[in-house]
Design an enzyme around this catalytic site. Structure first.
Site, PDB file in Angstrom:
ATOM      1  CB  CYS A  11      -0.963  -0.023   1.186  1.00 17.07           C
ATOM      2  SG  CYS A  11      -0.167  -0.059   2.809  1.00 17.07           S
ATOM      3  CG  ASN A  14       4.374  -1.743   5.219  1.00 15.87           C
ATOM      4  OD1 ASN A  14       5.496  -2.057   5.626  1.00 15.87           O
ATOM      5  ND2 ASN A  14       3.424  -2.629   5.101  1.00 15.87           N
ATOM      6  CB  CYS A  16      -3.755   1.521   7.023  1.00 17.80           C
ATOM      7  SG  CYS A  16      -3.457   3.027   7.986  1.00 17.80           S
ATOM      8  NE  ARG A  17      -4.477   1.545   1.723  1.00 16.05           N
ATOM      9  CZ  ARG A  17      -4.255   2.297   0.676  1.00 16.05           C
ATOM     10  NH1 ARG A  17      -5.087   2.234  -0.347  1.00 16.05           N
ATOM     11  NH2 ARG A  17      -3.221   3.100   0.610  1.00 16.05           N
ATOM     12  CB  SER A  18       0.248  -3.576   2.663  1.00 16.11           C
ATOM     13  OG  SER A  18       1.110  -2.709   3.350  1.00 16.11           O
ATOM     14  CG  ASP A 129      -5.209   6.113   2.222  1.00 14.33           C
ATOM     15  OD1 ASP A 129      -5.282   5.748   3.410  1.00 14.33           O
ATOM     16  OD2 ASP A 129      -4.346   6.891   1.790  1.00 14.33           O
TER      17      ASP A 129
END
Ligand code: 4NP
Length: 163
Positions: A11, A14, A16-18, A129
């Site tokens: 993401c 690095n 939150c999402r990934s 995001d």
């Protein structure tokens, strides 16, 4: 199809999402014996949060689902294209950033969107995001990641002969 044994989720930050995707995937592989053998990592296209732990809101959402999140943020590097079979971007902007730095066509071909594996994506392949939003965004991210990981594990399983 060559066997997929190393996957990197990517993401922007690095945090939150990934790392959510990495944690959900590791958790699933740990609790189900799908016979799938794969190493998972995550990274960011940006460097602002390098060395930081995952965002507390992402950790809270994962914890609600019994998923532990750890690790520290790092930036994706050109060398990572050699280390991974599949590089899964969280949104179109991450995908573009990765393809831009890919040194070869083969490397660029390893980059896909995570939500290609989400059966409920219906053409919208971005994991949005959540950083500047509230807890609800983190809950949506978790659900998208969770659905996608199910499809991803099935895809990887079918790439591994004898799995
Ligand atoms: P991520 O979220 O890409 O899912 O880790 C973000 C984290 C930080 C920022 C943007 C997105 N930021 O602008 O600092």
């Amino acid at each position: 199809m060559p066997a997929i044994t190393r996957v990197c989720f990517v993401c922007l930050g690095n945090i939150c999402r990934s790392p959510t995707a990495e944690a959900v995937m590791s958790h699933r592989l740990g609790v189900t014996d799908a016979g799938v053998h794969v190493e998972v990592e995550s990274a960011g296209t940006g460097d602002w949060h390098v060395g930081h732990p995952p965002d507390g809101r992402a950790r809270e959402e994962a914890a609600r689902h019994g998923v532990a999140m750890g690790g520290v943020a790092r930036q994706f590097t050109v060398d990572d294209f050699d280390r991974f079979d599949l590089v899964l971007a969280m949104d179109a902007s991450n995908l573009e950033a990765l393809r831009r730095i890919a040194p070869t066509g083969e490397a660029a071909g390893k980059v896909h969107l995570l939500r290609e594996y989400d059966p409920e994506a219906h053409g919208d392949l971005d994991v949005p995001d959540p950083y500047f939003g509230g807890a609800r965004g983190f809950a949506e991210v978790f659900d998208m990641v969770d659905r996608s990981v199910t499809g991803l594990i099935a895809h990887i399983g079918s790439s591994q002969p004898g799995a």
